[in-house]
Scaffold this motif. Structure first.
Motif, short mmCIF file in Angstrom:
data_model
loop_
_atom_site.label_atom_id
_atom_site.label_comp_id
_atom_site.label_asym_id
_atom_site.label_seq_id
_atom_site.Cartn_x
_atom_site.Cartn_y
_atom_site.Cartn_z
N UNK A 1 -8.11 -8.61 -0.76
CA UNK A 1 -6.80 -8.68 -0.12
C UNK A 1 -5.67 -8.54 -1.13
N UNK A 2 -4.51 -8.21 -0.61
CA UNK A 2 -3.27 -8.20 -1.40
C UNK A 2 -2.26 -9.02 -0.63
N UNK A 3 -1.53 -9.87 -1.35
CA UNK A 3 -0.50 -10.69 -0.72
C UNK A 3 0.75 -10.69 -1.59
N UNK A 4 1.86 -11.03 -0.98
CA UNK A 4 3.12 -11.09 -1.72
C UNK A 4 3.08 -12.28 -2.68
N UNK A 5 3.70 -12.12 -3.87
CA UNK A 5 3.70 -13.23 -4.83
C UNK A 5 4.50 -14.44 -4.34
N UNK A 6 5.55 -14.21 -3.56
CA UNK A 6 6.35 -15.30 -3.01
C UNK A 6 6.16 -15.34 -1.51
N UNK A 7 6.44 -16.51 -0.95
CA UNK A 7 6.33 -16.64 0.51
C UNK A 7 4.95 -17.11 0.90
N UNK A 8 4.58 -16.80 2.13
CA UNK A 8 3.30 -17.23 2.66
C UNK A 8 2.12 -16.55 1.99
#
Length: 159
Positions: A72-79
């Protein structure tokens, strides 16, 4: 049948946080659905991250070939919700994966919507996408969207 299809589309758009389509005409054979993919391959490649996933030899005995592997890839900030995710199995390792907008869970949360991401790989005994104690995981540092040739090793046991 067209009204059932329209209803399903409206429901999917609602779940994604989008408004229903207004004045949608019934689909006909003479009016094919629009192609929403980028026109050129370069644009599609720019909103992607290419990664090679490996499993640390020290953890190999803790994973079974049929265990679920989430990349997976997710944003560094936030959820922590993934912007792109792919489900595979441990037997596919080592594995080269390209994450892109086609793997988004929501049209509102896509890889192309952020400049940087954290890429992760997690082995789940339960097959559950939510992290569980005992899952095996590896996370990258923050990388720009468009990165190619990222190497990621699963080398951590979640507490």
């Amino acid at each position: 049948m067209a009204s059932r299809l329209q209803g399903a589309l409206d429901e999917a758009r609602q779940r994604a946080g989008l408004p229903p389509l207004q004045n949608a005409a019934p689909a006909t054979a003479a009016a094919p659905a629009p192609d929403t993919r980028p026109a050129d391959g370069a644009a599609a490649g720019a909103a992607s991250v290419q990664v090679r996933i490996t499993l640390a030899p020290a953890l190999a005995a803790k994973a079974s070939p049929d265990d679920t592997l989430f990349v997976f890839a997710r944003a560094p900030q936030g959820g922590k919700a993934p912007l792109a995710i792919q489900r595979r199995q441990v037997k596919d390792l080592p594995l080269d994966v390209t994450l892109d907008d086609s793997m988004a869970m929501s049209p509102a949360m896509r890889l192309s919507s952020v400049p940087q991401v954290i890429v992760g790989a997690r082995i789940s005994k339960s097959g559950n996408a939510m992290p569980q104690p005992g899952d095996l995981q590896g996370l990258s540092p923050v990388v720009p969207v468009g990165t190619q040739g990222l190497a990621l090793q699963i080398a951590e046991v979640l507490p």
